[in-house]
Design a protein around this motif. Structure first.
Motif, PDB file in Angstrom:
ATOM      1  N   GLY A  71      10.048   7.762   3.523  1.00 48.29           N
ATOM      2  CA  GLY A  71       9.967   6.620   3.110  1.00 48.29           C
ATOM      3  C   GLY A  71       8.230   6.452   2.027  1.00 48.29           C
ATOM      4  O   GLY A  71       7.761   7.466   1.518  1.00 48.29           O
ATOM      5  N   LYS A  72       7.873   5.687   2.123  1.00 50.79           N
ATOM      6  CA  LYS A  72       6.188   5.611   1.484  1.00 50.79           C
ATOM      7  C   LYS A  72       5.109   5.206   1.946  1.00 50.79           C
ATOM      8  O   LYS A  72       5.400   4.563   2.848  1.00 50.79           O
ATOM      9  CB  LYS A  72       6.910   4.558  -0.366  1.00 50.79           C
ATOM     10  N   LEU A  73       3.846   5.399   1.133  1.00 46.22           N
ATOM     11  CA  LEU A  73       3.207   4.592   1.722  1.00 46.22           C
ATOM     12  C   LEU A  73       2.223   3.845   0.361  1.00 46.22           C
ATOM     13  O   LEU A  73       2.430   4.413  -1.123  1.00 46.22           O
ATOM     14  CB  LEU A  73       1.895   5.885   2.003  1.00 46.22           C
ATOM     15  N   ILE A  74       2.108   2.662   0.358  1.00 47.52           N
ATOM     16  CA  ILE A  74       1.249   2.017  -0.718  1.00 47.52           C
ATOM     17  C   ILE A  74      -0.015   1.858  -0.319  1.00 47.52           C
ATOM     18  O   ILE A  74      -0.229   1.060   1.034  1.00 47.52           O
ATOM     19  CB  ILE A  74       2.460   1.247  -0.727  1.00 47.52           C
ATOM     20  N   LEU A  75      -0.978   2.243  -0.779  1.00 45.68           N
ATOM     21  CA  LEU A  75      -2.495   1.698  -0.552  1.00 45.68           C
ATOM     22  C   LEU A  75      -2.837   0.852  -2.282  1.00 45.68           C
ATOM     23  O   LEU A  75      -2.768   0.623  -2.883  1.00 45.68           O
ATOM     24  CB  LEU A  75      -3.461   3.085  -1.441  1.00 45.68           C
ATOM     25  N   VAL A 106       0.717  -1.133   0.032  1.00 40.86           N
ATOM     26  CA  VAL A 106       0.219  -0.314   0.137  1.00 40.86           C
ATOM     27  C   VAL A 106       0.958   1.099   0.105  1.00 40.86           C
ATOM     28  O   VAL A 106       1.859   0.855   0.169  1.00 40.86           O
ATOM     29  CB  VAL A 106      -0.823  -0.306   1.080  1.00 40.86           C
ATOM     30  N   HIS A 107       0.179   2.101  -0.514  1.00 44.94           N
ATOM     31  CA  HIS A 107       0.916   3.436  -0.874  1.00 44.94           C
ATOM     32  C   HIS A 107       0.046   4.655  -0.745  1.00 44.94           C
ATOM     33  O   HIS A 107      -0.604   4.798  -1.272  1.00 44.94           O
ATOM     34  CB  HIS A 107       2.012   3.500  -1.439  1.00 44.94           C
ATOM     35  N   ALA A 108       0.349   5.906  -0.067  1.00 40.83           N
ATOM     36  CA  ALA A 108       0.003   6.828  -0.389  1.00 40.83           C
ATOM     37  C   ALA A 108      -0.216   8.161   0.638  1.00 40.83           C
ATOM     38  O   ALA A 108       0.654   7.709   1.326  1.00 40.83           O
ATOM     39  CB  ALA A 108      -1.551   7.085  -0.541  1.00 40.83           C
ATOM     40  N   PRO A 159       0.959   4.447  -4.698  1.00 48.15           N
ATOM     41  CA  PRO A 159       1.907   4.471  -4.155  1.00 48.15           C
ATOM     42  C   PRO A 159       2.438   6.032  -3.957  1.00 48.15           C
ATOM     43  O   PRO A 159       1.961   7.027  -4.988  1.00 48.15           O
ATOM     44  CB  PRO A 159       3.007   3.819  -4.794  1.00 48.15           C
ATOM     45  N   MET A 160       3.149   6.011  -2.225  1.00 47.20           N
ATOM     46  CA  MET A 160       3.598   8.009  -2.596  1.00 47.20           C
ATOM     47  C   MET A 160       4.495   8.357  -1.980  1.00 47.20           C
ATOM     48  O   MET A 160       3.947   7.704  -1.192  1.00 47.20           O
ATOM     49  CB  MET A 160       1.666   8.756  -2.522  1.00 47.20           C
TER      50      MET A 160
END
Length: 181
Positions: free
Chosen positions: A54-58, A16-18, A86-87
């Motif tokens: 880092g990243k978030l992955i939704l 996940v990421h965002a 991802p973001m």
């Protein structure tokens, strides 16, 4: 890229990421939540980040236990609904990410905080969250406890992040960003 949630405590793969960076940097996740869009989407406010690295992955999955947190390659090959956004975690401000569903219906939702941005879940440092914020135990949550119904328009929700703390996994008490759990 498949992000693996090799959490011995949860025992499932997840990606996940965002998050919402400034408007100019929203990219696809921002486009998924345009007010004029009528398709089903969910805009996730991410609460309780451990830090801004880092990243978030939704990720959006089918609402059943067999497919929830399954490999994206298997789901796509079988023609099942799957989406990933991802973001990079923004350095400051509220954090949100949006993901569009392929059609109205029920979907399970998971988010990963890949703090070292290595594309893998690290039990000692990375975080995870699910729609409806189920309490995490020794295995992954059931799809039904991490699912929501999506209809036309954008549905706002909040997901509280969980990180390893001793032998358990849960929201952190004193996080540096993303709001209070």
């Amino acid at each position: 890229m498949k992000y693996i949630l090799a959490l011995a405590i949860i025992g499932a793969s997840v990606s996940v990421h965002a998050s919402v960076p400034p408007k100019a940097e929203r990219g696809r996740s921002g486009a998924d939540c345009r007010a004029a869009e009528t398709g089903p989407a969910v805009n996730v406010s991410v609460i309780g980040l451990k830090d801004r690295r880092g990243k978030l992955i939704l990720e959006l999955y089918p609402d059943n236990d067999a497919d929830f947190l399954q490999s994206d390659k298997l789901l796509i090959a079988a023609g099942k609904p799957f989406r990933r956004v991802p973001m990079t975690v923004p350095s400051a401000g509220p954090v949100s990410i949006c993901i569009r569903a392929p059609a109205p219906g029920r979907y399970a939702l998971a988010i990963l905080h890949d703090r070292d941005d290595n594309g893998k879940f690290g039990l000692s440092g990375d975080g995870v969250g699910f729609a409806n914020n189920p309490k995490l135990g020794l295995r992954k949550p059931k799809a039904k406890t991490a699912s929501l119904a999506l209809e036309a328009g954008v549905r706002p929700i909040s997901i509280v992040m969980n990180y390893r703390q001793g032998i358990g996994v849960g929201p952190i008490k004193n996080q540096t960003g993303g709001g209070k759990p």
